[in-house]
Design an enzyme around this catalytic site. Structure first.
Site, PDB file in Angstrom:
ATOM      1  N   LYS A 162      45.855  36.202  42.216  1.00  0.00           N
ATOM      2  CA  LYS A 162      45.716  35.871  43.629  1.00  0.00           C
ATOM      3  C   LYS A 162      46.996  36.215  44.366  1.00  0.00           C
ATOM      4  CE  LYS A 162      41.588  34.164  44.052  1.00  0.00           C
ATOM      5  NZ  LYS A 162      40.612  34.898  44.871  1.00  0.00           N
ATOM      6  N   ASP A 191      43.736  40.047  44.266  1.00  0.00           N
ATOM      7  CA  ASP A 191      42.779  39.619  45.287  1.00  0.00           C
ATOM      8  C   ASP A 191      43.547  38.896  46.389  1.00  0.00           C
ATOM      9  OD1 ASP A 191      40.732  38.663  46.821  1.00  0.00           O
ATOM     10  OD2 ASP A 191      39.799  37.443  45.253  1.00  0.00           O
ATOM     11  N   GLU A 217      41.343  43.648  45.844  1.00  0.00           N
ATOM     12  CA  GLU A 217      40.169  43.053  46.493  1.00  0.00           C
ATOM     13  C   GLU A 217      40.554  42.387  47.811  1.00  0.00           C
ATOM     14  OE1 GLU A 217      37.582  40.993  43.687  1.00  0.00           O
ATOM     15  OE2 GLU A 217      37.556  39.257  45.014  1.00  0.00           O
ATOM     16  N   ASP A 242      34.861  41.612  48.913  1.00  0.00           N
ATOM     17  CA  ASP A 242      34.292  40.389  48.327  1.00  0.00           C
ATOM     18  C   ASP A 242      33.651  39.564  49.443  1.00  0.00           C
ATOM     19  OD1 ASP A 242      33.716  37.991  47.105  1.00  0.00           O
ATOM     20  OD2 ASP A 242      35.779  37.425  46.704  1.00  0.00           O
ATOM     21  N   LYS A 266      28.525  38.449  43.578  1.00  0.00           N
ATOM     22  CA  LYS A 266      28.586  37.025  43.198  1.00  0.00           C
ATOM     23  C   LYS A 266      27.186  36.438  43.285  1.00  0.00           C
ATOM     24  CE  LYS A 266      33.398  36.149  44.450  1.00  0.00           C
ATOM     25  NZ  LYS A 266      34.340  35.411  45.310  1.00  0.00           N
ATOM     26  N   GLN A 294      32.662  32.531  42.252  1.00  0.00           N
ATOM     27  CA  GLN A 294      32.744  31.723  43.469  1.00  0.00           C
ATOM     28  C   GLN A 294      33.411  30.377  43.175  1.00  0.00           C
ATOM     29  OE1 GLN A 294      31.880  33.331  46.459  1.00  0.00           O
ATOM     30  NE2 GLN A 294      33.294  31.665  46.871  1.00  0.00           N
TER      31      GLN A 294
END
Ligand code: MUC
Ligand code: MG
Length: 367
Positions: A162, A191, A217, A242, A266, A294
């Site tokens: 992240k 991401d 992402e 996403d 997802k 998720q």
């Protein structure tokens, strides 16, 4: 087989440690268990994870829309009438995880009624997926320790890091520390959850150019239309969408706009029915996909796994299937086990979700 009742049950299971990322944080799995009952005694099961920072849904809104709008629209129908049921559900815009939990519970019913696993009904490509683990915000040394522990315990060698919102240098340092500590044998990708501007994203990607990232992402918001097109055009790695692709039409828009070159699928937001459409659209266009997470519990992870293992394209990359490791407990009688970096699909008919009723009684919030 007719649907007689839909239950939407709120439950809360604490996390061992919070998961933090650019658009929010999760401290407990405050999800909604969805159970679709039929007149022949079968029960289809799925879970809806409220993510207000991504879709605007809350636990209360998911229960309200299911109890107040969706259940009255579909009780009395057969789960096989999926298209007609979705037409009815789609009269209400948005609410993706509420709709998807109903969709997946109906597929669970169909599988149980014909005695076949949902993975076989969907595509039957394989029976396992490699697992990718999501590493949330922390100091670089803690992120390295977490990834090392997950590799050691579960054999996972793919990590999603992240990034975004916090200082770029810190994110770059974390990714560099992961690469240096864990070596060339791991796969890394990032991401941003929309946490950077397009210019920040470009700067960060340049600073990480030597880290062999697989892809990036949602680094900047899709509403920065020209900025995102500019960023994607100059990137040397695939740029995945996403939260900007919550339904097939948004996938088309992002891809035709040049705003993404890969798509995160997802099941929590497109169920099985619409995840198929997203997947087939990507396959037809030659676009790469990843099975995203998720921040699902074990029920949601089983659903992603059932879908991801069913197709060749979704099985190529490791799927994000390990967020449940952050939870202190879950609702399944038989917990998911990640072994040698992989998860196996259940062989039981439907999704193979068997709820531990004592645990549900303990964690449900409506009694
Ligand atoms: C992810 O891939 O972004 C965090 C926010 C969200 O919508 O999903 C998670 C993981
Ligand atoms: Mg994401």
């Amino acid at each position: 087989m007719k649907i007689t009742k839909i239950e939407a049950i709120p439950f809360s299971i604490p996390y061992r440690k919070p998961l933090r990322f650019a658009s929010g944080e999760v401290l407990a799995a405050e999800h909604v268990l969805v159970r679709v009952h039929t007149d022949d005694g079968l029960v289809g099961t799925a879970e809806a994870p409220p993510r207000p920072f991504t879709y605007g849904e809350t636990q209360a809104s998911i229960i309200a829309v299911i109890d107040g709008i969706f259940a009255p629209q579909i009780v009395g129908s057969s789960p096989l009438e999926r298209e007609s049921i979705h037409t009815r559900l789609n009269r209400t815009v948005a609410n993706p995880t509420a709709k998807s939990a109903i969709d997946m519970a109906m597929w669970d019913l169909i599988g149980q009624s014909v005695g076949l696993p949902v993975t076989e009904l969907l595509g039957g490509h394989g029976n396992r997926m490699r697992v990718s683990h999501m590493v949330g915000f922390a100091e670089p040394s803690e992120m390295v320790a977490e990834a090392g522990r997950v590799r050691e315990l579960y054999g996972i060698t793919t990590f999603k890091v992240k990034v975004g919102r916090r200082p770029i240098d810190l994110d770059v340092a974390a990714c560099r520390a992961l690469r240096e500590a864990l070596g060339d044998g791991i796969e890394l990708y990032i991401d941003g959850n929309r946490g950077w501007s397009a210019a920040d994203s470009a700067r960060a990607l340049r600073a990480m150019a030597d880290l062999d990232l697989q892809f990036a992402e949602e680094l900047c918001p899709a509403d920065d239309v020209l900025g995102r097109r500019w960023l994607v055009a100059q990137s040397s790695i695939p740029m995945f969408a996403d939260e900007s692709v919550t339904r097939p039409g948004e996938v088309t828009r992002e891809l035709l706009d040049g705003a993404a070159t890969g798509i995160s699928i997802k099941t929590a937001r497109t169920g099985f029915t619409y995840s198929q459409r997203v997947l087939f659209q990507c396959e037809g266009l030659g676009v790469d996909v990843v099975m995203g997470n998720q921040i699902d519990g074990q029920i949601g992870s089983l659903c992603s796994l059932a879908f991801g293992a069913a197709f060749e394209l979704t099985s190529r990359r490791a799927g994000e299937l390990s967020n449940f490791l952050d939870m202190t407990d879950d609702l399944l009688t038989e917990p998911l086990q990640i072994r040698h970096g992989s998860l196996r699909v259940r062989e039981a008919p439907g999704l193979g979700i068997d709820i531990d009723e004592d645990k549900l009684t303990h964690y449900r919030q409506d009694n």
